[in-house]
Scaffold this motif. Structure first.
Motif, PDB file in Angstrom:
ATOM      1  N   ASP A 122     -39.481  -8.835 -19.996  1.00 43.53           N
ATOM      2  CA  ASP A 122     -39.454  -9.237 -18.586  1.00 43.53           C
ATOM      3  C   ASP A 122     -38.173  -9.995 -18.277  1.00 43.53           C
ATOM      4  N   SER A 123     -37.102  -9.243 -18.057  1.00 41.37           N
ATOM      5  CA  SER A 123     -35.799  -9.867 -17.823  1.00 41.37           C
ATOM      6  C   SER A 123     -35.778 -10.686 -16.541  1.00 41.37           C
ATOM      7  N   GLU A 124     -36.520 -10.247 -15.525  1.00 45.45           N
ATOM      8  CA  GLU A 124     -36.519 -10.967 -14.254  1.00 45.45           C
ATOM      9  C   GLU A 124     -37.171 -12.337 -14.415  1.00 45.45           C
ATOM     10  N   LYS A 125     -38.279 -12.388 -15.126  1.00 45.02           N
ATOM     11  CA  LYS A 125     -38.939 -13.678 -15.358  1.00 45.02           C
ATOM     12  C   LYS A 125     -38.041 -14.612 -16.165  1.00 45.02           C
ATOM     13  N   LEU A 161     -34.708 -14.651 -16.243  1.00 41.87           N
ATOM     14  CA  LEU A 161     -33.620 -15.158 -15.409  1.00 41.87           C
ATOM     15  C   LEU A 161     -34.118 -16.172 -14.381  1.00 41.87           C
ATOM     16  N   GLN A 162     -35.276 -15.922 -13.799  1.00 40.92           N
ATOM     17  CA  GLN A 162     -35.816 -16.856 -12.822  1.00 40.92           C
ATOM     18  C   GLN A 162     -36.118 -18.205 -13.466  1.00 40.92           C
ATOM     19  N   LYS A 195     -25.974 -16.563 -14.857  1.00 45.82           N
ATOM     20  CA  LYS A 195     -26.146 -15.316 -15.593  1.00 45.82           C
ATOM     21  C   LYS A 195     -24.883 -14.987 -16.382  1.00 45.82           C
TER      22      LYS A 195
END
Length: 200
Positions: A118-121, A123-124, A133
């Motif tokens: 889960d790359s989005e989680k 980064l968030q 980033k």
């Protein structure tokens, strides 16, 4: 007992030094005529009284002992050197090979397990710690643990053939700010905060 002695040693070293000099070398600033130092910690304003060494982070509950020790050590030991923008693995730190296996177990493997798909989680969660980033790994973020001591967190996403992997890198100037034992604690502390921010 080990943490207790480390805390008292860090407090002694911090109390013995000039707060203005410490703030300047660490990338912070003095307030209240030198009776306190403001330093950024994981994207938050951290206030450290001098010479008492009382540490508070706005909107956060009291910090665990490991983080109190790290903050006092960072202020007392900061070299003032700029970041070199050259990244070292924990293995490449002085004495790192002796503690790499437990560092993996406590800091790196949990990241891959919890956020490796889960790359989005990832980064968030990193953004809540002040991260920017980076192109390291499949997805990466540079987290400013302190103004002059960033950590790079990265994940290689897993697939049907290969499991997810993670790593934590340290700027080449890091050993001039904290000894390897404290960088060990710092990597684990930031990893735990990243996972908590992701709700893991």
């Amino acid at each position: 007992m080990q943490y207790k002695q480390a805390y008292f040693d860090a407090l002694r070293d911090f109390a013995a030094k000039d707060p203005a000099v410490m703030a300047d070398l660490a990338g912070g600033r003095c307030i209240e005529d030198g009776r306190a130092i403001i330093i950024d910690y994981l994207g938050q304003h951290c206030t450290v009284t001098h010479p008492e060494g009382e540490v508070t982070v706005r909107d956060w509950p009291p910090l665990p002992h490991e983080e109190l020790i790290i903050i006092l050590q960072y202020l007392a030991g900061a070299s003032g050197l700029p970041c070199r923008e050259q990244w070292l693995s924990f293995l490449e730190l002085p004495g790192g090979p002796h503690h790499f296996a437990p560092f993996q177990q406590e800091a790196i493997f949990p990241l891959a397990k919890a956020l490796g798909d889960d790359s989005e989680k990832f980064l968030q969660a990193a953004e809540t710690l002040g991260a920017t980033k980076t192109d390291l790994g499949h997805v990466g973020a540079i987290i400013p643990a302190f103004p002059r001591l960033p950590l790079a967190f990265m994940i290689w996403l897993g697939d049907d053939e290969f499991p997810a992997k993670a790593n934590i890198l340290f700027d080449a100037s890091s050993p001039t700010y904290l000894p390897t034992a404290s960088l060990y604690m710092l990597g684990i502390a930031v990893s735990k905060r990243l996972l908590a921010a992701a709700g893991c």
